[in-house]
Write an enzyme that holds these catalytic residues in place. Structure first.
Site, PDB file in Angstrom:
ATOM      1  N   HIS A 128       0.858  -1.180   0.000  1.00 45.65           N
ATOM      2  CA  HIS A 128       0.000   0.000   0.000  1.00 45.65           C
ATOM      3  C   HIS A 128       0.895   1.230   0.000  1.00 45.65           C
ATOM      4  O   HIS A 128       1.802   1.359   0.829  1.00 45.65           O
ATOM      5  CB  HIS A 128      -0.924  -0.005   1.217  1.00 45.65           C
ATOM      6  CG  HIS A 128      -1.949  -1.092   1.168  1.00 45.65           C
ATOM      7  ND1 HIS A 128      -2.335  -1.828   2.265  1.00 45.65           N
ATOM      8  CD2 HIS A 128      -2.671  -1.583   0.128  1.00 45.65           C
ATOM      9  CE1 HIS A 128      -3.249  -2.709   1.921  1.00 45.65           C
ATOM     10  NE2 HIS A 128      -3.465  -2.592   0.623  1.00 45.65           N
ATOM     11  N   GLY A 129       0.655   2.114  -0.943  1.00 40.17           N
ATOM     12  CA  GLY A 129       1.547   3.244  -1.147  1.00 40.17           C
ATOM     13  C   GLY A 129       1.708   4.141   0.058  1.00 40.17           C
ATOM     14  O   GLY A 129       2.761   4.768   0.232  1.00 40.17           O
ATOM     15  N   ASP A 130       0.676   4.236   0.892  1.00 38.45           N
ATOM     16  CA  ASP A 130       0.742   5.123   2.056  1.00 38.45           C
ATOM     17  C   ASP A 130       1.194   4.384   3.311  1.00 38.45           C
ATOM     18  O   ASP A 130       0.958   4.856   4.430  1.00 38.45           O
ATOM     19  CB  ASP A 130      -0.623   5.785   2.291  1.00 38.45           C
ATOM     20  CG  ASP A 130      -1.733   4.775   2.533  1.00 38.45           C
ATOM     21  OD1 ASP A 130      -1.503   3.564   2.296  1.00 38.45           O
ATOM     22  OD2 ASP A 130      -2.833   5.186   2.959  1.00 38.45           O
ATOM     23  N   GLU A 131       1.848   3.232   3.142  1.00 36.32           N
ATOM     24  CA  GLU A 131       2.408   2.478   4.270  1.00 36.32           C
ATOM     25  C   GLU A 131       3.890   2.206   3.956  1.00 36.32           C
ATOM     26  O   GLU A 131       4.262   1.096   3.569  1.00 36.32           O
ATOM     27  CB  GLU A 131       1.622   1.187   4.481  1.00 36.32           C
ATOM     28  CG  GLU A 131       0.157   1.439   4.829  1.00 36.32           C
ATOM     29  CD  GLU A 131      -0.704   0.182   4.835  1.00 36.32           C
ATOM     30  OE1 GLU A 131      -0.130  -0.926   4.807  1.00 36.32           O
ATOM     31  OE2 GLU A 131      -1.936   0.311   4.848  1.00 36.32           O
ATOM     32  N   ASN A 189      -3.887  -5.305  -2.727  1.00 38.06           N
ATOM     33  CA  ASN A 189      -4.231  -6.408  -1.830  1.00 38.06           C
ATOM     34  C   ASN A 189      -5.693  -6.820  -1.964  1.00 38.06           C
ATOM     35  O   ASN A 189      -6.252  -7.456  -1.068  1.00 38.06           O
ATOM     36  CB  ASN A 189      -3.941  -6.038  -0.372  1.00 38.06           C
ATOM     37  CG  ASN A 189      -3.662  -7.260   0.481  1.00 38.06           C
ATOM     38  OD1 ASN A 189      -3.146  -8.270  -0.004  1.00 38.06           O
ATOM     39  ND2 ASN A 189      -4.012  -7.182   1.761  1.00 38.06           N
ATOM     40  N   ARG A 190      -6.313  -6.440  -3.071  1.00 38.58           N
ATOM     41  CA  ARG A 190      -7.646  -6.931  -3.436  1.00 38.58           C
ATOM     42  C   ARG A 190      -7.642  -7.404  -4.888  1.00 38.58           C
ATOM     43  O   ARG A 190      -8.696  -7.606  -5.476  1.00 38.58           O
ATOM     44  CB  ARG A 190      -8.707  -5.825  -3.288  1.00 38.58           C
ATOM     45  CG  ARG A 190      -8.754  -5.113  -1.952  1.00 38.58           C
ATOM     46  CD  ARG A 190      -9.198  -6.028  -0.827  1.00 38.58           C
ATOM     47  NE  ARG A 190      -9.371  -5.272   0.399  1.00 38.58           N
ATOM     48  CZ  ARG A 190      -8.404  -4.994   1.274  1.00 38.58           C
ATOM     49  NH1 ARG A 190      -7.175  -5.420   1.026  1.00 38.58           N
ATOM     50  NH2 ARG A 190      -8.636  -4.308   2.369  1.00 38.58           N
ATOM     51  N   HIS A 229       3.038  -4.154   6.369  1.00 28.50           N
ATOM     52  CA  HIS A 229       2.023  -3.107   6.260  1.00 28.50           C
ATOM     53  C   HIS A 229       2.131  -2.158   7.452  1.00 28.50           C
ATOM     54  O   HIS A 229       2.987  -2.327   8.308  1.00 28.50           O
ATOM     55  CB  HIS A 229       0.627  -3.727   6.197  1.00 28.50           C
ATOM     56  CG  HIS A 229       0.363  -4.519   4.951  1.00 28.50           C
ATOM     57  ND1 HIS A 229      -0.560  -4.139   4.004  1.00 28.50           N
ATOM     58  CD2 HIS A 229       0.912  -5.672   4.490  1.00 28.50           C
ATOM     59  CE1 HIS A 229      -0.574  -5.025   3.017  1.00 28.50           C
ATOM     60  NE2 HIS A 229       0.316  -5.970   3.297  1.00 28.50           N
ATOM     61  N   TYR A 289     -11.273  -8.665  10.155  1.00 25.93           N
ATOM     62  CA  TYR A 289     -12.302  -8.275   9.185  1.00 25.93           C
ATOM     63  C   TYR A 289     -11.968  -8.973   7.877  1.00 25.93           C
ATOM     64  O   TYR A 289     -10.798  -9.073   7.500  1.00 25.93           O
ATOM     65  CB  TYR A 289     -12.384  -6.764   8.992  1.00 25.93           C
ATOM     66  CG  TYR A 289     -11.187  -6.143   8.324  1.00 25.93           C
ATOM     67  CD1 TYR A 289     -11.074  -6.108   6.937  1.00 25.93           C
ATOM     68  CD2 TYR A 289     -10.170  -5.584   9.078  1.00 25.93           C
ATOM     69  CE1 TYR A 289      -9.978  -5.545   6.321  1.00 25.93           C
ATOM     70  CE2 TYR A 289      -9.069  -5.009   8.475  1.00 25.93           C
ATOM     71  CZ  TYR A 289      -8.979  -4.989   7.096  1.00 25.93           C
ATOM     72  OH  TYR A 289      -7.882  -4.428   6.496  1.00 25.93           O
ATOM     73  N   GLU A 311       1.547  -6.134  10.339  1.00 23.29           N
ATOM     74  CA  GLU A 311       1.307  -4.719  10.602  1.00 23.29           C
ATOM     75  C   GLU A 311       2.363  -4.269  11.600  1.00 23.29           C
ATOM     76  O   GLU A 311       2.325  -4.623  12.772  1.00 23.29           O
ATOM     77  CB  GLU A 311      -0.103  -4.525  11.174  1.00 23.29           C
ATOM     78  CG  GLU A 311      -1.221  -5.087  10.307  1.00 23.29           C
ATOM     79  CD  GLU A 311      -1.556  -4.205   9.116  1.00 23.29           C
ATOM     80  OE1 GLU A 311      -1.023  -3.067   9.049  1.00 23.29           O
ATOM     81  OE2 GLU A 311      -2.324  -4.638   8.244  1.00 23.29           O
TER      82      GLU A 311
END
Length: 497
Positions: A128-131, A189-190, A229, A289, A311
């Site tokens: 994810h680009g913002d992680e 990731n989807r 992440h 989730y 994470e």
């Protein structure tokens, strides 16, 4: 008045320190409701650090990006590492992003680029680009291994016994844009094929970064992997989705093994295992989730690769001056997770008894509905299992007799080789009565004449010579194969079945 003066002095003394950056104290999520274990989650009552962000969420401010490597700086760091540590590394690309930025990988091994009977592990950062924390930690990890090879026992163990592959950034375009998705605004990731949904079955519609990962996995088998992440502090394991799309604990066949792997990371971390939201600092993905099209489940289902989603920071994009703290918090976790590939589980080789050739056989564990394949080149396998339990290991291969044995797996890895015997050809069936196999009557007469008189003697002599020659050759082959077996039994492996 005197008290007021003292208080004022104390306030003036501590005021400058209040503006210092706070350390990255990872909490694994902030609780804003008292119903933590109620079994239901209301988005109005809870704030999850790792939630389903929409594509239009607020971008990261520019000041937070200060201090992080740009994509060009990251590429330079990767190539510089390759030059500095060329004896134990190899640099290669698995493809390009939407904006044509190469996806560089660092391979670290005592024999980089060579195929060996060793397990392989991969780290992937910045999906994810913002992680972006993961991309920074992985460069630090590579350099630490290089600097400590033949000095630190753990670094030496990993480099000598594992082929480690590090992809610092899977989503360089998203990093530049300061957003979760890639340049096409897709959440990577989807975007993988999913066991519950056909939404990602169209190969042409997948993103270039997703295709790069899938192509990478076609040509190489990884025993295990982890994706880094941010936004929480927890080690997440399969399944990530459920068949009914509800949020509940949905265990995969290797649930105990995944719990163990996640715990290796969590317990080695500075404070991940102390999480109040996630007992022990680990979680089943679907229990947290459900997501669909995730890379973690795809690795396990389609490629036999045990993957975790880590994470590593409760803040998705912490200030750069917190990176040294995050590195120290996660360093031992990353090292111990990679080392677990050789420190635990069952490992060995599978060969044929008739010629000693390696066999790409299937390894099955009784009670676990999951099969691991041995490699084609060496017949080697690496079966991750939770320690402290008894297992029945069965090996099967078409054309060979299956073999099984029981093991009690302790805290150390078990070495177990298998020598499979080929199935003998079934006896030839007698021809049905009255079968006219030779249609020409003249041919029948010639055959009768051949078996009469001198012809019969010559025929028997030829048959006798051929039989004696076959017997001599067979004895030589048996002697050769027995020597191969003795050599195999005499090596370092403890058990041969």
């Amino acid at each position: 008045m005197e008290i007021f003066s003292i208080s004022s002095l104390l306030l003036l003394f501590f005021l400058p320190f209040s503006s210092l950056p706070s350390p990255a104290i990872a909490r694994g999520g902030e609780r804003i409701s008292s119903n933590l274990f109620s079994g239901s989650v209301n988005s109005n009552n809870w704030l999850f650090k790792r939630h389903l962000f929409e594509a239009n969420h607020s971008p990261v401010r520019g000041d937070f990006a200060h201090g992080y490597m740009t994509n060009s700086e990251l590429e330079k760091a990767v190539k510089e590492f390759g030059r500095r540590c060329s004896k134990i590394s190899r640099i290669y690309s698995i493809g390009e992003s939407v904006k044509r930025i190469p996806l560089w990988v660092i391979e670290i091994s005592d024999k980089p680029g060579q195929e060996e009977a060793e397990p392989s592990f991969k780290f992937i950062g910045n999906m994810h680009g913002d992680e972006p924390v993961g991309r920074e930690l992985l460069i630090l990890l590579a350099n630490w291994l290089c600097d400590n090879y033949m000095k630190d026992p753990l670094a030496t163990l990993i480099i000598k016994n594992v082929h480690l592959h590090i992809l610092p950034t899977l989503n360089p375009d998203g990093f530049t844009l300061r957003r979760r998705g890639n340049a096409n605004n897709f959440d990577l990731n989807r975007d993988f094929p999913d066991r519950f949904s056909p939404m990602n079955d169209d190969v042409d519609s997948r993103q270039p970064e997703t295709k790069a990962i899938m192509g990478w996995m076609k040509g190489r088998h990884f025993t295990a992997s982890a994706s880094l992440h941010g936004g929480a502090l927890v080690a997440n394991y399969p399944w990530d989705g459920t068949d009914d799309r509800r949020k509940w604990y949905y265990a995969c066949p290797d649930d105990k093994t995944f719990q163990y792997m996640a715990s290796v990371y969590s317990r080695s971390h500075h404070n991940m295992s102390l999480s109040k939201e996630f007992p022990g600092g680990i979680t089943n993905g679907a229990s947290w989730y459900p997501i669909y099209g995730g890379m973690q489940d795809w690795n396990y289902i389609h490629k036999g690769c045990f993957e975790l989603t880590l994470e590593v920071s409760d803040n998705k994009w912490p200030k750069a001056n917190e990176l040294p703290i995050l590195w120290e918090y996660n360093r031992m976790s990353m090292l111990n997770l990679v080392a677990s590939l050789v420190k635990t589980g069952v490992h060995g080789r599978i060969v044929s008894s008739d010629n000693g050739q390696p066999l790409p056989a299937s390894i099955m564990i009784k009670g676990i509905n999951y099969t691991v394949k041995a490699g084609r080149v060496f017949g080697n396998y690496h079966r991750l299992l939770a320690p402290g339990e008894s297992y029945e290991v069965t090996v099967t291969m078409p054309g060979y007799k299956s073999k099984a044995t029981h093991i009690l797996l302790g805290d150390e890895a078990a070495s177990l080789d298998f020598i499979l015997d080929p199935v003998k050809d079934p006896p030839k069936q007698k021809l049905p009565h009255g079968c006219d196999c030779i249609n020409d009557n003249n041919s029948k007469l010639e055959l009768v004449e051949l078996l009469n008189g001198n012809h019969l003697k010559i025929t028997l002599a030829v048959v006798g010579i051929l039989g004696f020659t076959c017997l001599v050759l067979r004895r030589k082959m048996i002697f050769k194969f027995r020597r191969q077996k003795q050599a195999m039994v005499g090596n370092k492996r403890q058990n041969v079945v």
